[in-house]
Motif scaffolding. Structure first.
Motif, PDB file in Angstrom:
ATOM      1  N   CYS A 180      21.608  22.522 -31.382  1.00  0.00           N
ATOM      2  CA  CYS A 180      20.877  22.479 -32.645  1.00  0.00           C
ATOM      3  C   CYS A 180      19.533  21.774 -32.439  1.00  0.00           C
ATOM      4  N   VAL A 181      18.478  22.298 -33.071  1.00  0.00           N
ATOM      5  CA  VAL A 181      17.149  21.694 -32.912  1.00  0.00           C
ATOM      6  C   VAL A 181      17.045  20.352 -33.621  1.00  0.00           C
ATOM      7  N   PHE A 182      17.960  20.071 -34.524  1.00  0.00           N
ATOM      8  CA  PHE A 182      17.969  18.794 -35.230  1.00  0.00           C
ATOM      9  C   PHE A 182      18.687  17.738 -34.390  1.00  0.00           C
ATOM     10  N   ASN A 183      17.972  17.189 -33.411  1.00  0.00           N
ATOM     11  CA  ASN A 183      18.483  16.093 -32.595  1.00  0.00           C
ATOM     12  C   ASN A 183      19.771  16.475 -31.856  1.00  0.00           C
ATOM     13  N   GLN A 218      17.471  13.567 -38.815  1.00  0.00           N
ATOM     14  CA  GLN A 218      17.797  14.118 -37.499  1.00  0.00           C
ATOM     15  C   GLN A 218      16.568  14.740 -36.838  1.00  0.00           C
ATOM     16  N   TRP A 219      15.710  15.363 -37.619  1.00  0.00           N
ATOM     17  CA  TRP A 219      14.494  15.941 -37.060  1.00  0.00           C
ATOM     18  C   TRP A 219      13.533  14.852 -36.586  1.00  0.00           C
ATOM     19  N   GLN A 220      13.511  13.757 -37.304  1.00  0.00           N
ATOM     20  CA  GLN A 220      12.624  12.642 -36.932  1.00  0.00           C
ATOM     21  C   GLN A 220      13.015  12.060 -35.581  1.00  0.00           C
ATOM     22  N   PHE A 221      14.302  12.006 -35.314  1.00  0.00           N
ATOM     23  CA  PHE A 221      14.781  11.407 -34.062  1.00  0.00           C
ATOM     24  C   PHE A 221      15.050  12.440 -32.963  1.00  0.00           C
ATOM     25  N   SER A 222      14.618  13.676 -33.193  1.00  0.00           N
ATOM     26  CA  SER A 222      14.785  14.698 -32.154  1.00  0.00           C
ATOM     27  C   SER A 222      13.919  14.356 -30.945  1.00  0.00           C
ATOM     28  N   ASN A 223      14.468  14.585 -29.753  1.00  0.00           N
ATOM     29  CA  ASN A 223      13.776  14.275 -28.504  1.00  0.00           C
ATOM     30  C   ASN A 223      12.978  15.497 -28.054  1.00  0.00           C
ATOM     31  N   SER A 224      11.686  15.312 -27.871  1.00  0.00           N
ATOM     32  CA  SER A 224      10.830  16.427 -27.451  1.00  0.00           C
ATOM     33  C   SER A 224      11.206  16.939 -26.060  1.00  0.00           C
ATOM     34  N   ASP A 252      14.157  17.544 -25.028  1.00  0.00           N
ATOM     35  CA  ASP A 252      15.223  18.522 -25.177  1.00  0.00           C
ATOM     36  C   ASP A 252      14.668  19.905 -25.518  1.00  0.00           C
ATOM     37  N   ASN A 253      13.488  19.921 -26.115  1.00  0.00           N
ATOM     38  CA  ASN A 253      12.892  21.180 -26.545  1.00  0.00           C
ATOM     39  C   ASN A 253      11.397  21.161 -26.237  1.00  0.00           C
ATOM     40  N   PRO A 254      11.035  21.230 -24.955  1.00  0.00           N
ATOM     41  CA  PRO A 254       9.617  21.086 -24.568  1.00  0.00           C
ATOM     42  C   PRO A 254       8.714  22.183 -25.117  1.00  0.00           C
ATOM     43  N   LEU A 255       9.246  23.368 -25.360  1.00  0.00           N
ATOM     44  CA  LEU A 255       8.448  24.468 -25.902  1.00  0.00           C
ATOM     45  C   LEU A 255       8.370  24.440 -27.426  1.00  0.00           C
ATOM     46  N   ASP A 256       9.006  23.452 -28.025  1.00  0.00           N
ATOM     47  CA  ASP A 256       8.990  23.291 -29.488  1.00  0.00           C
ATOM     48  C   ASP A 256       9.523  24.536 -30.195  1.00  0.00           C
ATOM     49  N   GLU A 257      10.575  25.104 -29.625  1.00  0.00           N
ATOM     50  CA  GLU A 257      11.181  26.293 -30.225  1.00  0.00           C
ATOM     51  C   GLU A 257      11.895  25.915 -31.525  1.00  0.00           C
TER      52      GLU A 257
END
Length: 202
Positions: free
Chosen positions: A60-63, A130-136, A138-143
């Motif tokens: 999930c993109v949310f963290n 959860q979006w605020q604490f998401s690690n970039s 984990d998703n470097p392309l910002d998908e």
């Protein structure tokens, strides 16, 4: 009484006017709630899950919190179904002849609207956190970033659409209670028993 109204609708059996129905504030808010739930469901279902090249399973993109995506999908689905059911009830509502049944329908609308407003408030806070604490990393392309932001935004909008829906229901309940009280107190002069004239003295 030709102008009898009970909980925002006239006597049962009247012809359904689609144009008048669409223009009602309650119908507009109901359609907005329905659309917002569709947007949230589509955003998370289509772009809410991504995967990295070295990983097989999507996350999930949310963290990377599967509960966040599951919450959004579940609430979007249930909200869509609930909005559809109440929209159908709004169409059928003028055909309900019993005043007590109309009262129950309006009270159910108020309770469900208040509950959904609370659910979307919790969902907005949860997803935004959860979006605020998401690690970039984990998703470097910002998908899925746009979809995630859209989900948060429409979750926020849903709080107010359901709250306004509840307020419209309260107004409808008060208006209906007043009209029913008036109708119960009303006495048709033509139906009153005639007063017998006193006997005349011969």
């Amino acid at each position: 009484m030709d102008g009898f109204q009970a909980y925002g609708a006239g006597k049962a059996g009247q012809a359904f006017d689609p144009l008048t129905f669409i223009r009602q504030p309650q119908t507009v808010m109901r359609i907005l709630c329905w659309l917002f739930s569709m947007v949230i469901l589509a955003c998370v279902a289509n772009e809410g899950y991504v995967n990295r090249p070295e990983e097989v399973e999507e996350f999930c993109v949310f963290n990377r919190n599967q509960h966040a995506c599951n919450y959004a999908v579940a609430m979007g689905t249930l909200c869509f179904l609930c909005s559809s059911c109440f929209l159908a009830l709004d169409v059928y509502f003028p055909q309900i002849s019993a005043v007590n049944d109309r009262k129950k329908a309006v009270m159910a609308d108020i309770g469900v609207s208040a509950l959904w407003s609370l659910i979307w408030f919790v969902g907005f806070c949860f997803l935004a956190n959860q979006w605020q604490f998401s690690n970039s990393e984990d998703n470097p392309l910002d998908e899925g970033a746009d979809a995630a932001r859209a989900t948060i935004v429409f979750s926020f909008f849903s709080i107010f659409t359901w709250a306004l829906q509840g307020l419209l229901g309260v107004y409808k309940f008060k208006l209906g209670a007043d009209s029913v009280t008036f109708n119960q107190d009303y006495v048709d002069p033509n139906q009153q028993e005639p007063v017998e004239a006193p006997p005349t003295e011969e």
